[in-house]
Design a protein around this motif. Structure first.
Motif, PDB file in Angstrom:
ATOM      1  N   ALA A  75       0.837  -1.201   0.000  1.00 56.25           N
ATOM      2  CA  ALA A  75       0.000   0.000   0.000  1.00 56.25           C
ATOM      3  C   ALA A  75       0.871   1.248   0.000  1.00 56.25           C
ATOM      4  CB  ALA A  75      -0.940  -0.003   1.205  1.00 56.25           C
ATOM      5  N   THR A  76       1.949   1.214   0.760  1.00 54.70           N
ATOM      6  CA  THR A  76       2.888   2.330   0.807  1.00 54.70           C
ATOM      7  C   THR A  76       3.541   2.549  -0.555  1.00 54.70           C
ATOM      8  OG1 THR A  76       3.334   2.075   3.155  1.00 54.70           O
ATOM      9  CG2 THR A  76       5.046   3.143   1.860  1.00 54.70           C
ATOM     10  N   TYR A  77       4.000   1.464  -1.178  1.00 52.08           N
ATOM     11  CA  TYR A  77       4.625   1.592  -2.487  1.00 52.08           C
ATOM     12  C   TYR A  77       3.622   2.038  -3.544  1.00 52.08           C
ATOM     13  CZ  TYR A  77       9.285   0.269  -1.235  1.00 52.08           C
ATOM     14  OH  TYR A  77      10.552   0.296  -0.706  1.00 52.08           O
ATOM     15  N   GLY A  78       2.396   1.567  -3.444  1.00 55.08           N
ATOM     16  CA  GLY A  78       1.355   2.015  -4.373  1.00 55.08           C
ATOM     17  C   GLY A  78       1.066   3.494  -4.215  1.00 55.08           C
ATOM     18  N   THR A  79       1.002   3.934  -2.974  1.00 56.23           N
ATOM     19  CA  THR A  79       0.742   5.346  -2.686  1.00 56.23           C
ATOM     20  C   THR A  79       1.866   6.231  -3.206  1.00 56.23           C
ATOM     21  OG1 THR A  79      -0.541   4.764  -0.729  1.00 56.23           O
ATOM     22  CG2 THR A  79       0.355   7.001  -0.815  1.00 56.23           C
ATOM     23  N   THR A  80       3.098   5.837  -2.952  1.00 59.78           N
ATOM     24  CA  THR A  80       4.208   6.668  -3.423  1.00 59.78           C
ATOM     25  C   THR A  80       4.369   6.587  -4.936  1.00 59.78           C
ATOM     26  OG1 THR A  80       5.813   4.940  -2.823  1.00 59.78           O
ATOM     27  CG2 THR A  80       5.455   6.723  -1.230  1.00 59.78           C
ATOM     28  N   PHE A  81       3.947   5.466  -5.529  1.00 64.60           N
ATOM     29  CA  PHE A  81       3.949   5.381  -6.991  1.00 64.60           C
ATOM     30  C   PHE A  81       2.960   6.393  -7.574  1.00 64.60           C
ATOM     31  CE2 PHE A  81       1.952   3.554 -10.837  1.00 64.60           C
ATOM     32  CZ  PHE A  81       3.027   3.639 -11.690  1.00 64.60           C
ATOM     33  N   LEU A  82       1.750   6.427  -7.026  1.00 60.24           N
ATOM     34  CA  LEU A  82       0.761   7.403  -7.491  1.00 60.24           C
ATOM     35  C   LEU A  82       1.242   8.828  -7.243  1.00 60.24           C
ATOM     36  CD1 LEU A  82      -2.577   5.715  -6.365  1.00 60.24           C
ATOM     37  CD2 LEU A  82      -1.661   5.903  -8.686  1.00 60.24           C
ATOM     38  N   LEU A  83       1.853   9.059  -6.097  1.00 60.95           N
ATOM     39  CA  LEU A  83       2.410  10.380  -5.808  1.00 60.95           C
ATOM     40  C   LEU A  83       3.471  10.759  -6.832  1.00 60.95           C
ATOM     41  CD1 LEU A  83       2.643  12.855  -3.952  1.00 60.95           C
ATOM     42  CD2 LEU A  83       4.231  11.528  -2.531  1.00 60.95           C
ATOM     43  N   SER A  84       4.312   9.800  -7.221  1.00 60.84           N
ATOM     44  CA  SER A  84       5.352  10.102  -8.216  1.00 60.84           C
ATOM     45  C   SER A  84       4.740  10.444  -9.571  1.00 60.84           C
ATOM     46  CB  SER A  84       6.347   8.952  -8.343  1.00 60.84           C
ATOM     47  OG  SER A  84       5.779   7.857  -9.012  1.00 60.84           O
ATOM     48  N   LEU A  85       3.645   9.772  -9.934  1.00 58.57           N
ATOM     49  CA  LEU A  85       2.972  10.109 -11.196  1.00 58.57           C
ATOM     50  C   LEU A  85       2.392  11.523 -11.152  1.00 58.57           C
ATOM     51  CD1 LEU A  85       1.034   6.801 -12.000  1.00 58.57           C
ATOM     52  CD2 LEU A  85       3.204   7.593 -12.972  1.00 58.57           C
ATOM     53  N   ILE A  86       1.755  11.856 -10.043  1.00 58.21           N
ATOM     54  CA  ILE A  86       1.164  13.193  -9.888  1.00 58.21           C
ATOM     55  C   ILE A  86       2.255  14.255  -9.904  1.00 58.21           C
ATOM     56  CG2 ILE A  86      -0.044  14.709  -8.258  1.00 58.21           C
ATOM     57  CD1 ILE A  86      -1.628  12.114  -7.409  1.00 58.21           C
ATOM     58  N   LEU A  87       3.322  14.016  -9.154  1.00 56.90           N
ATOM     59  CA  LEU A  87       4.414  14.994  -9.102  1.00 56.90           C
ATOM     60  C   LEU A  87       5.089  15.158 -10.454  1.00 56.90           C
ATOM     61  CD1 LEU A  87       6.019  14.094  -5.661  1.00 56.90           C
ATOM     62  CD2 LEU A  87       4.759  16.187  -6.235  1.00 56.90           C
ATOM     63  N   THR A  88       5.364  14.050 -11.126  1.00 56.22           N
ATOM     64  CA  THR A  88       6.022  14.130 -12.433  1.00 56.22           C
ATOM     65  C   THR A  88       5.159  14.917 -13.411  1.00 56.22           C
ATOM     66  OG1 THR A  88       7.207  12.058 -12.060  1.00 56.22           O
ATOM     67  CG2 THR A  88       6.979  12.781 -14.344  1.00 56.22           C
ATOM     68  N   SER A  89       3.874  14.638 -13.403  1.00 59.08           N
ATOM     69  CA  SER A  89       2.953  15.371 -14.266  1.00 59.08           C
ATOM     70  C   SER A  89       2.949  16.861 -13.910  1.00 59.08           C
ATOM     71  CB  SER A  89       1.537  14.796 -14.118  1.00 59.08           C
ATOM     72  OG  SER A  89       0.630  15.528 -14.889  1.00 59.08           O
ATOM     73  N   THR A  90       2.954  17.163 -12.627  1.00 54.62           N
ATOM     74  CA  THR A  90       2.963  18.568 -12.190  1.00 54.62           C
ATOM     75  C   THR A  90       4.249  19.263 -12.604  1.00 54.62           C
ATOM     76  OG1 THR A  90       1.566  18.022 -10.296  1.00 54.62           O
ATOM     77  CG2 THR A  90       2.804  20.084 -10.171  1.00 54.62           C
ATOM     78  N   TRP A  91       5.385  18.603 -12.379  1.00 55.83           N
ATOM     79  CA  TRP A  91       6.666  19.213 -12.750  1.00 55.83           C
ATOM     80  C   TRP A  91       6.700  19.551 -14.242  1.00 55.83           C
ATOM     81  CZ3 TRP A  91       7.568  20.066  -8.098  1.00 55.83           C
ATOM     82  CH2 TRP A  91       7.881  19.132  -7.122  1.00 55.83           C
ATOM     83  N   VAL A  92       6.228  18.602 -15.070  1.00 55.96           N
ATOM     84  CA  VAL A  92       6.344  18.773 -16.524  1.00 55.96           C
ATOM     85  C   VAL A  92       5.227  19.645 -17.084  1.00 55.96           C
ATOM     86  CG1 VAL A  92       6.318  17.550 -18.744  1.00 55.96           C
ATOM     87  CG2 VAL A  92       7.575  16.587 -16.796  1.00 55.96           C
ATOM     88  N   ASP A  93       3.984  19.323 -16.765  1.00 57.51           N
ATOM     89  CA  ASP A  93       2.839  19.976 -17.405  1.00 57.51           C
ATOM     90  C   ASP A  93       2.484  21.335 -16.812  1.00 57.51           C
ATOM     91  OD1 ASP A  93       2.663  17.750 -19.040  1.00 57.51           O
ATOM     92  OD2 ASP A  93       1.203  16.751 -17.737  1.00 57.51           O
ATOM     93  N   VAL A  94       2.702  21.514 -15.526  1.00 55.26           N
ATOM     94  CA  VAL A  94       2.315  22.761 -14.872  1.00 55.26           C
ATOM     95  C   VAL A  94       3.511  23.694 -14.694  1.00 55.26           C
ATOM     96  CG1 VAL A  94       1.315  23.766 -12.772  1.00 55.26           C
ATOM     97  CG2 VAL A  94       0.404  21.613 -13.670  1.00 55.26           C
ATOM     98  N   LEU A  95       4.609  23.133 -14.179  1.00 59.68           N
ATOM     99  CA  LEU A  95       5.774  23.967 -13.880  1.00 59.68           C
ATOM    100  C   LEU A  95       6.797  24.005 -15.014  1.00 59.68           C
ATOM    101  CD1 LEU A  95       6.198  22.930 -10.142  1.00 59.68           C
ATOM    102  CD2 LEU A  95       5.083  24.983 -11.066  1.00 59.68           C
ATOM    103  N   HIS A  96       6.571  23.195 -16.044  1.00 62.65           N
ATOM    104  CA  HIS A  96       7.407  23.171 -17.255  1.00 62.65           C
ATOM    105  C   HIS A  96       8.875  22.845 -16.983  1.00 62.65           C
ATOM    106  CE1 HIS A  96       3.847  24.619 -19.247  1.00 62.65           C
ATOM    107  NE2 HIS A  96       3.796  25.629 -18.396  1.00 62.65           N
ATOM    108  N   PHE A  97       9.102  21.914 -16.032  1.00 62.59           N
ATOM    109  CA  PHE A  97      10.452  21.405 -15.811  1.00 62.59           C
ATOM    110  C   PHE A  97      10.820  20.526 -16.992  1.00 62.59           C
ATOM    111  CE2 PHE A  97      10.877  21.376 -10.873  1.00 62.59           C
ATOM    112  CZ  PHE A  97      10.390  22.673 -10.810  1.00 62.59           C
TER     113      PHE A  97
END
Length: 138
Positions: A75-97
């Motif tokens: 459950a912990t690994y699943g949660t952090t996996f989803l968090l990594s997807l959300i963060l990666t999307s935010t970094w690229v799509d919103v913050l344009h990293f």
């Protein structure tokens, strides 16, 4: 504090070992089965190794309900996996990293979160003895 840092380094070493072994398993299998299945087999096998190493070596836990611990671990690994997807999307799509760097920024968040969840939720159970030094509050 020293024990916490040591555990974090050990946790990182287990993660690095798992990453290398997953890749080796993938390289061995992907020519014989689909790449996705090869990655799944590698991840599945090394995640079991990670569970065992984190339980015994990093957090030095003896006893405990293994099925509940296993559920919390995944459950912990699943949660952090989803968090990594959300963060990666935010970094690229919103913050344009730069897309190539986005997963590294995500790891800077998800590894500590994963460690803290592992330390204070997965490998801590009521009635389970955690081995620690006499001077450590952990």
């Amino acid at each position: 504090m020293k024990r916490l840092i040591t555990q974090f380094i050990q946790f990182g070493a287990v993660g690095a070992l798992n990453t290398v072994l997953t890749y080796i398993i993938y390289l061995i299998l992907y020519q014989h089965i689909s790449p996705t299945l090869a990655m799944a087999v590698g991840y599945g096998l090394t995640s079991l190794l990670g569970l065992a190493l984190n339980k015994q070596w990093v957090f030095k836990q003896s006893g405990g309900e293994m099925s509940w611990m296993t559920f919390k671990y995944y459950a912990t690994y699943g949660t952090t996996f989803l968090l990594s997807l959300i963060l990666t999307s935010t970094w690229v799509d919103v913050l344009h990293f730069p897309a190539a760097w986005a997963p590294l920024f995500s790891l800077a968040v998800t590894v500590p979160v994963n460690f803290l969840l592992s330390k204070y939720w997965v490998f801590t159970q009521k009635g389970v003895r955690i081995h620690a030094s006499k001077n450590s509050p952990y």
